[in-house]
Design a protein around this motif. Structure first.
Motif, mmCIF file in Angstrom:
data_model
loop_
_atom_site.group_PDB
_atom_site.id
_atom_site.type_symbol
_atom_site.label_atom_id
_atom_site.label_comp_id
_atom_site.label_asym_id
_atom_site.label_seq_id
_atom_site.Cartn_x
_atom_site.Cartn_y
_atom_site.Cartn_z
ATOM 1 N N GLN A 105 0.833 -1.197 0.000
ATOM 2 C CA GLN A 105 0.000 0.000 0.000
ATOM 3 C C GLN A 105 0.870 1.250 0.000
ATOM 4 N N ALA A 106 0.317 2.317 -0.507
ATOM 5 C CA ALA A 106 1.034 3.585 -0.510
ATOM 6 C C ALA A 106 1.471 3.933 0.912
ATOM 7 N N THR A 157 4.905 5.240 -3.258
ATOM 8 C CA THR A 157 3.713 5.850 -3.861
ATOM 9 C C THR A 157 3.327 5.035 -5.094
ATOM 10 N N PRO A 158 2.100 5.207 -5.576
ATOM 11 C CA PRO A 158 1.709 4.481 -6.801
ATOM 12 C C PRO A 158 2.630 4.769 -7.980
ATOM 13 N N GLU A 159 3.271 5.924 -7.973
ATOM 14 C CA GLU A 159 4.201 6.262 -9.063
ATOM 15 C C GLU A 159 5.463 5.396 -9.043
ATOM 16 N N THR A 170 4.316 -3.311 -7.049
ATOM 17 C CA THR A 170 3.035 -2.648 -7.259
ATOM 18 C C THR A 170 2.627 -1.941 -5.984
ATOM 19 N N VAL A 171 2.378 -0.639 -6.101
ATOM 20 C CA VAL A 171 1.983 0.162 -4.951
ATOM 21 C C VAL A 171 0.539 0.612 -5.174
ATOM 22 N N SER A 172 -0.330 0.181 -4.270
ATOM 23 C CA SER A 172 -1.747 0.537 -4.387
ATOM 24 C C SER A 172 -2.043 1.809 -3.609
ATOM 25 N N SER A 173 -3.007 2.560 -4.114
ATOM 26 C CA SER A 173 -3.361 3.835 -3.462
ATOM 27 C C SER A 173 -4.416 3.631 -2.387
ATOM 28 N N THR A 179 5.272 2.197 -8.869
ATOM 29 C CA THR A 179 4.890 0.924 -9.474
ATOM 30 C C THR A 179 5.673 0.703 -10.770
#
Length: 117
Positions: A13-14, A85-87, A114-117, A89
């Protein structure tokens, strides 16, 4: 020849953290780097370290959040990633070069982050 194997990717997660490792075997590199390829984008530089750990450089986008390190006793180069952060990913790749001023000639297979928001 240098053989590289990455590990440690996954889903987070973020705001979370992940630690990537790159195991090197074969010839001793002069330097190691981490790169990433975000979805739909070109591969970009993340961080690099000389084999003796004496020189480290980061991309501006990860400064203060990511830390690259070389284990003194093992042929491992880690990338500690914090405040993700999602960026962030991307598929993350480990790379090695035999000449300090040369190009990265050897690449790992990549590991997905993979970073989820």
């Amino acid at each position: 020849q240098v053989h590289l194997v990455e590990s440690g990717g996954g889903l987070v997660q973020a705001g979370g953290s992940l630690r990537l490792s790159c195991a090197a075997s074969g010839r001793t590199p002069s330097g190691m780097g981490w790169f990433r390829r975000p979805p739909g984008k070109q591969r970009e530089f993340v961080a690099a370290i000389t084999w003796n750990g004496g020189y480290i450089v980061y991309a501006d986008s990860v400064k203060g959040r990511f830390t690259i390190s070389k284990d003194k006793d093992k042929d491992l180069v880690d990338l500690q990633m914090n405040s993700l952060t999602p960026e962030d990913t991307a598929v993350y790749y480990c790379a090695a070069k035999l000449v300090v001023s040369g190009a990265y000639d050897y690449w790992g297979q990549g590991t997905q982050v993979t970073v989820s928001s």
